[in-house]
Design a protein around this motif. Sequence first.
Motif, PDB file in Angstrom:
ATOM      1  N   LEU A  26       9.646  33.416  45.009  1.00 43.24           N
ATOM      2  CA  LEU A  26       9.705  31.987  44.691  1.00 43.24           C
ATOM      3  C   LEU A  26      10.329  31.212  45.856  1.00 43.24           C
ATOM      4  CD1 LEU A  26       9.204  29.695  42.738  1.00 43.24           C
ATOM      5  CD2 LEU A  26      11.429  30.190  41.688  1.00 43.24           C
ATOM      6  N   ILE A  27      11.374  31.762  46.464  1.00 47.52           N
ATOM      7  CA  ILE A  27      11.975  31.103  47.628  1.00 47.52           C
ATOM      8  C   ILE A  27      10.954  30.976  48.749  1.00 47.52           C
ATOM      9  CG2 ILE A  27      13.760  31.276  49.412  1.00 47.52           C
ATOM     10  CD1 ILE A  27      15.447  32.841  47.301  1.00 47.52           C
ATOM     11  N   ALA A  28      10.203  32.039  49.009  1.00 46.26           N
ATOM     12  CA  ALA A  28       9.174  31.999  50.050  1.00 46.26           C
ATOM     13  C   ALA A  28       8.119  30.939  49.749  1.00 46.26           C
ATOM     14  CB  ALA A  28       8.519  33.371  50.193  1.00 46.26           C
ATOM     15  N   ALA A  29       7.730  30.835  48.477  1.00 47.59           N
ATOM     16  CA  ALA A  29       6.708  29.856  48.094  1.00 47.59           C
ATOM     17  C   ALA A  29       7.209  28.429  48.272  1.00 47.59           C
ATOM     18  CB  ALA A  29       6.278  30.091  46.649  1.00 47.59           C
ATOM     19  N   VAL A  30       8.465  28.193  47.893  1.00 49.84           N
ATOM     20  CA  VAL A  30       9.035  26.848  47.978  1.00 49.84           C
ATOM     21  C   VAL A  30       9.282  26.446  49.426  1.00 49.84           C
ATOM     22  CG1 VAL A  30      11.060  25.434  47.416  1.00 49.84           C
ATOM     23  CG2 VAL A  30      10.083  26.959  45.685  1.00 49.84           C
ATOM     24  N   VAL A  31       9.883  27.345  50.194  1.00 48.53           N
ATOM     25  CA  VAL A  31      10.370  26.978  51.525  1.00 48.53           C
ATOM     26  C   VAL A  31       9.353  27.271  52.621  1.00 48.53           C
ATOM     27  CG1 VAL A  31      12.222  27.307  53.198  1.00 48.53           C
ATOM     28  CG2 VAL A  31      12.723  27.404  50.737  1.00 48.53           C
ATOM     29  N   LEU A  87       7.674  20.451  35.405  1.00 41.00           N
ATOM     30  CA  LEU A  87       8.864  21.098  35.963  1.00 41.00           C
ATOM     31  C   LEU A  87       8.720  21.283  37.464  1.00 41.00           C
ATOM     32  CD1 LEU A  87      11.591  22.560  35.656  1.00 41.00           C
ATOM     33  CD2 LEU A  87      10.292  24.650  35.094  1.00 41.00           C
ATOM     34  N   ALA A  88       7.597  21.842  37.906  1.00 35.61           N
ATOM     35  CA  ALA A  88       7.376  22.058  39.337  1.00 35.61           C
ATOM     36  C   ALA A  88       7.247  20.735  40.072  1.00 35.61           C
ATOM     37  CB  ALA A  88       6.131  22.905  39.539  1.00 35.61           C
ATOM     38  N   ARG A  89       6.563  19.794  39.468  1.00 31.78           N
ATOM     39  CA  ARG A  89       6.357  18.493  40.111  1.00 31.78           C
ATOM     40  C   ARG A  89       7.687  17.784  40.367  1.00 31.78           C
ATOM     41  NH1 ARG A  89       2.986  17.040  36.680  1.00 31.78           N
ATOM     42  NH2 ARG A  89       1.144  17.845  37.779  1.00 31.78           N
ATOM     43  N   GLN A  90       8.584  17.881  39.409  1.00 32.82           N
ATOM     44  CA  GLN A  90       9.865  17.191  39.540  1.00 32.82           C
ATOM     45  C   GLN A  90      10.858  17.931  40.436  1.00 32.82           C
ATOM     46  OE1 GLN A  90      11.299  16.692  35.545  1.00 32.82           O
ATOM     47  NE2 GLN A  90       9.549  15.431  34.918  1.00 32.82           N
ATOM     48  N   GLN A  91      10.870  19.274  40.345  1.00 33.52           N
ATOM     49  CA  GLN A  91      11.953  20.031  40.955  1.00 33.52           C
ATOM     50  C   GLN A  91      11.592  20.734  42.267  1.00 33.52           C
ATOM     51  OE1 GLN A  91      15.004  19.910  39.679  1.00 33.52           O
ATOM     52  NE2 GLN A  91      14.469  18.832  37.803  1.00 33.52           N
ATOM     53  N   LEU A  92      10.305  20.990  42.507  1.00 35.97           N
ATOM     54  CA  LEU A  92       9.946  21.825  43.655  1.00 35.97           C
ATOM     55  C   LEU A  92       9.049  21.138  44.680  1.00 35.97           C
ATOM     56  CD1 LEU A  92       9.422  25.269  41.883  1.00 35.97           C
ATOM     57  CD2 LEU A  92      11.460  24.408  43.051  1.00 35.97           C
ATOM     58  N   VAL A  93       8.608  19.928  44.411  1.00 33.66           N
ATOM     59  CA  VAL A  93       7.871  19.148  45.406  1.00 33.66           C
ATOM     60  C   VAL A  93       8.893  18.512  46.344  1.00 33.66           C
ATOM     61  CG1 VAL A  93       6.369  17.149  45.755  1.00 33.66           C
ATOM     62  CG2 VAL A  93       5.896  18.775  43.903  1.00 33.66           C
ATOM     63  N   ALA A  94       8.660  18.646  47.642  1.00 31.63           N
ATOM     64  CA  ALA A  94       9.686  18.328  48.631  1.00 31.63           C
ATOM     65  C   ALA A  94      10.201  16.896  48.549  1.00 31.63           C
ATOM     66  CB  ALA A  94       9.153  18.616  50.035  1.00 31.63           C
ATOM     67  N   ASP A  95       9.332  15.914  48.310  1.00 29.50           N
ATOM     68  CA  ASP A  95       9.769  14.521  48.343  1.00 29.50           C
ATOM     69  C   ASP A  95      10.094  13.953  46.963  1.00 29.50           C
ATOM     70  OD1 ASP A  95       7.197  14.499  47.416  1.00 29.50           O
ATOM     71  OD2 ASP A  95       6.394  13.162  48.965  1.00 29.50           O
ATOM     72  N   PRO A  97      12.519  12.918  43.961  1.00 28.21           N
ATOM     73  CA  PRO A  97      13.948  12.581  43.897  1.00 28.21           C
ATOM     74  C   PRO A  97      14.808  13.691  43.300  1.00 28.21           C
ATOM     75  CG  PRO A  97      12.598  10.772  43.068  1.00 28.21           C
ATOM     76  CD  PRO A  97      11.683  11.944  43.249  1.00 28.21           C
ATOM     77  N   LEU A  98      14.191  14.579  42.505  1.00 22.40           N
ATOM     78  CA  LEU A  98      14.926  15.671  41.856  1.00 22.40           C
ATOM     79  C   LEU A  98      14.727  17.014  42.556  1.00 22.40           C
ATOM     80  CD1 LEU A  98      14.059  14.791  38.138  1.00 22.40           C
ATOM     81  CD2 LEU A  98      16.195  14.297  39.344  1.00 22.40           C
ATOM     82  N   SER A  99      14.163  16.966  43.737  1.00 20.71           N
ATOM     83  CA  SER A  99      13.731  18.201  44.386  1.00 20.71           C
ATOM     84  C   SER A  99      14.882  19.177  44.649  1.00 20.71           C
ATOM     85  CB  SER A  99      13.036  17.884  45.709  1.00 20.71           C
ATOM     86  OG  SER A  99      12.652  19.084  46.361  1.00 20.71           O
ATOM     87  N   LEU A 100      14.619  20.448  44.364  1.00 16.81           N
ATOM     88  CA  LEU A 100      15.537  21.545  44.684  1.00 16.81           C
ATOM     89  C   LEU A 100      15.131  22.257  45.969  1.00 16.81           C
ATOM     90  CD1 LEU A 100      15.983  23.085  41.113  1.00 16.81           C
ATOM     91  CD2 LEU A 100      17.654  21.744  42.398  1.00 16.81           C
ATOM     92  N   HIS A 101      14.277  21.625  46.735  1.00 19.74           N
ATOM     93  CA  HIS A 101      13.756  22.244  47.952  1.00 19.74           C
ATOM     94  C   HIS A 101      14.893  22.697  48.869  1.00 19.74           C
ATOM     95  CE1 HIS A 101      11.115  22.825  51.449  1.00 19.74           C
ATOM     96  NE2 HIS A 101      10.107  22.780  50.606  1.00 19.74           N
ATOM     97  N   ALA A 102      15.856  21.826  49.121  1.00 23.66           N
ATOM     98  CA  ALA A 102      16.976  22.174  50.003  1.00 23.66           C
ATOM     99  C   ALA A 102      17.846  23.267  49.392  1.00 23.66           C
ATOM    100  CB  ALA A 102      17.815  20.930  50.303  1.00 23.66           C
ATOM    101  N   TYR A 103      17.954  23.267  48.076  1.00 19.38           N
ATOM    102  CA  TYR A 103      18.754  24.273  47.388  1.00 19.38           C
ATOM    103  C   TYR A 103      18.159  25.664  47.602  1.00 19.38           C
ATOM    104  CZ  TYR A 103      21.813  25.851  43.545  1.00 19.38           C
ATOM    105  OH  TYR A 103      22.777  26.463  42.787  1.00 19.38           O
ATOM    106  N   TYR A 104      16.839  25.761  47.507  1.00 18.46           N
ATOM    107  CA  TYR A 104      16.164  27.028  47.766  1.00 18.46           C
ATOM    108  C   TYR A 104      16.173  27.372  49.243  1.00 18.46           C
ATOM    109  CZ  TYR A 104      14.589  28.105  43.068  1.00 18.46           C
ATOM    110  OH  TYR A 104      14.565  28.476  41.747  1.00 18.46           O
ATOM    111  N   ALA A 105      16.096  26.364  50.093  1.00 14.53           N
ATOM    112  CA  ALA A 105      16.082  26.607  51.539  1.00 14.53           C
ATOM    113  C   ALA A 105      17.373  27.253  52.021  1.00 14.53           C
ATOM    114  CB  ALA A 105      15.839  25.294  52.281  1.00 14.53           C
ATOM    115  N   SER A 106      18.455  27.058  51.300  1.00 13.90           N
ATOM    116  CA  SER A 106      19.731  27.643  51.714  1.00 13.90           C
ATOM    117  C   SER A 106      19.727  29.163  51.605  1.00 13.90           C
ATOM    118  CB  SER A 106      20.870  27.064  50.867  1.00 13.90           C
ATOM    119  OG  SER A 106      20.775  27.506  49.515  1.00 13.90           O
ATOM    120  N   LEU A 107      18.748  29.736  50.910  1.00 16.47           N
ATOM    121  CA  LEU A 107      18.632  31.194  50.777  1.00 16.47           C
ATOM    122  C   LEU A 107      17.428  31.755  51.518  1.00 16.47           C
ATOM    123  CD1 LEU A 107      19.491  31.653  46.981  1.00 16.47           C
ATOM    124  CD2 LEU A 107      20.981  32.059  48.948  1.00 16.47           C
TER     125      LEU A 107
END
Length: 347
Positions: A26-31, A87-95, A97-107
Amino acid sequence: MSSPSEIADPTTLYQVRDGVYAPDLLIAAVVNLDLFTWIERQGPVTEAQISAGLEVATRPLDVLLTYGAALGLIERQPSGVISLTDLARQQLVADSPLSLHAYYASLAERPAVGELTDVLRTDRPAAWASARTGGSGAGWSQRLDDVEFARGITAAMDARGVFLGPALAAAVSDLPATSILDVGGSSGIYACSLLAGRPAARGTVVERPPVDVAARLLLAERGWDSRVDVRSGDIFTDPLPQGHDLHLYSQVLHDWDEPRVRHLLGASYAALPPGGWMVDHDAHIDADKRGPLANAEYSVLLMHSTVGKCWSIGELALFAADAGFENVSYRRTVAHRGALVAQKPLT
């Protein structure tokens, strides 16, 4: 052997072990792929479009999309169209406002994230257990030539069979088998489980060296060597032995790609007598490829370290039918496993 009802349910422990690589995918897919942003910008897409657009190989992409669907991140339509859930649209799309992209990028520097990204790009499996030392960077199948590794893998597969074997035996107890061929059967523990309820039946395990040596030792230790013999051979280059009316594949097909899975089912069809049975015992993906989550997670481990994956019930039913089998059915057992059963026609 103890029955499953006498053993504390270890399903959670299976899931922890089998799903060990799933979060890294999942981290690989997001980041590294930015998969969810790409899908959102493209609109509903097909797997082929994702594969071409992100330069991702077909097999690992299928595993990733199944895992995403099981997590509730991806909508996978029967038509093949792929879209995002809220869920994915809100939390995992990079732009977002609720994106966790940076949170996943830290790993993202976790070693397995890089390994899985390479598998996604190249479709070449990484080293078993991400091993880096002692010349152990070879793939899982190649490492089976090493005696110590083969013993360890055989012991690992044998350990889970103590719980899974009796449940499988109960699920197929109605099949009138008198001689069981355990194809790629490792320690032979599943053949023994089926034979425990068939006192007049015998079994044969087909395994490559040096796994065949470990199988003989384990069978002798359990007192089964008088009813189960071990045949040394390569299941892909040698014809399967005849004279058996049930062929068992227990957690074997998931190690291999489609051509080799089809080869094995065809080899079983050729060797079985009319009316004989083929049983595939495994952690299967549902026909709609949207779960279950535990098996989608396990499929990530297989994608990482082998050329296979957890096959779906629909895929295997198609392969079996194409080989000539009929009366295909599915029977659930324990720990997210089940048995796909098919019969060679009587005439």
